[in-house]
Design an enzyme around this catalytic site. Structure first.
Site, PDB file in Angstrom:
ATOM      1  N   CYS A  13       0.860  -1.183   0.000  1.00 51.84           N
ATOM      2  CA  CYS A  13       0.000   0.000   0.000  1.00 51.84           C
ATOM      3  C   CYS A  13       0.900   1.238   0.000  1.00 51.84           C
ATOM      4  CB  CYS A  13      -0.984  -0.015   1.177  1.00 51.84           C
ATOM      5  SG  CYS A  13      -0.279   0.242   2.816  1.00 51.84           S
ATOM      6  N   ARG A  19      -3.417  -0.531   5.310  1.00 50.92           N
ATOM      7  CA  ARG A  19      -3.989  -1.626   4.525  1.00 50.92           C
ATOM      8  C   ARG A  19      -3.081  -2.831   4.391  1.00 50.92           C
ATOM      9  NH1 ARG A  19      -5.210   1.883  -0.640  1.00 50.92           N
ATOM     10  NH2 ARG A  19      -3.278   2.788   0.113  1.00 50.92           N
ATOM     11  N   ASP A 129      -8.091   3.826   1.129  1.00 55.68           N
ATOM     12  CA  ASP A 129      -7.124   4.099   2.186  1.00 55.68           C
ATOM     13  C   ASP A 129      -7.872   4.719   3.364  1.00 55.68           C
ATOM     14  OD1 ASP A 129      -5.029   4.808   3.822  1.00 55.68           O
ATOM     15  OD2 ASP A 129      -3.827   5.677   2.214  1.00 55.68           O
TER      16      ASP A 129
END
Length: 162
Positions: A13, A19, A129
Site C-alpha cells: 500500500c 492496509r 485508504d
C-alpha cells in the site's frame, strides 16, 4: 498438504501502516489455517513510516478479529522484492503504478496485480485508504481485504509443487 511448494506473497500500500499490514496479517492467518505453506510480507511505496508499527486503528480492527499485527514494522518496496516474492498484491492502482516506477527494470507484470482482482464480482478495483477517514473506514477495509484473502487461499489451495 506438505507436498505443496511454499509461496511468497507481498502486500503493498502507500505507507505500509494501514492496509498492507492488515492484508499481511489476514492472509498469513488464513493460509496457515488452510495448511498452505506461505510467507507473507508487506511494504509501502512511500517512505514516511519506515520502522513504524501499524496504525493503531489497523491494530485495533485486527485484534477485534483475533489477529495480532503489532509486531509488524513498515518498510518500503524494494526492486529485489520482485525476485523474492511469487506474487505482489497492490492495494490500489496508484500504488501499483508507483511501484512500477520505483522498481524499474525489476518489474515483472506477471507477478503484480491488484488485491481486489481476486474478487472480480466487486465493483471496486482499489481498497480505499482509511488513513484520513477515521475509525469507520478500518472495519470496511478489513472486510474487503478479508474477502480478497479468502479468494487467494482458494486460488492457492490447489497449487502443488511440480
Amino acid at each position: 498438504m506438505n507436498n505443496q511448494k511454499e509461496v511468497s506473497i507481498l502486500m503493498v500500500c502507500l505507507g505500509n501502516i494501514c492496509r498492507s499490514p492488515l492484508a499481511e496479517g489476514i492472509l498469513k492467518n488464513k493460509m496457515e489455517a488452510a495448511g498452505i505453506p506461505c510467507r507473507v510480507d508487506s511494504a509501502g511505496t512511500g517512505n514516511w513510516h519506515i520502522g513504524s508499527a501499524p496504525h493503531p486503528d489497523s491494530q485495533k480492527v485486527a485484534a477485534l478479529n483475533g489477529l495480532d499485527i503489532s509486531y509488524q514494522r513498515a518498510r518500503q518496496l524494494q526492486p529485489e522484492d520482485f525476485e523474492k516474492h511469487d506474487l505482489i498484491l497492490f492495494m490500489d492502482r496508484q500504488n501499483k503504478e508507483d511501484g512500477k516506477q520505483m522498481v524499474g527494470a525489476h518489474w515483472q507484470e506477471s507477478k503484480a496485480r491488484l488485491l481486489l482482482d481476486s474478487v472480480p464480482h466487486k465493483n471496486l478495483s482499489d481498497v480505499p485508504d482509511p488513513y484520513f477517514g477515521g475509525w469507520d473506514g478500518f472495519p470496511k477495509v478489513y472486510q474487503l481485504i478479508e474477502e480478497a484473502c479468502d479468494a487467494i487461499v482458494t486460488e492457492f489451495a490447489g497449487f502443488e509443487s511440480r
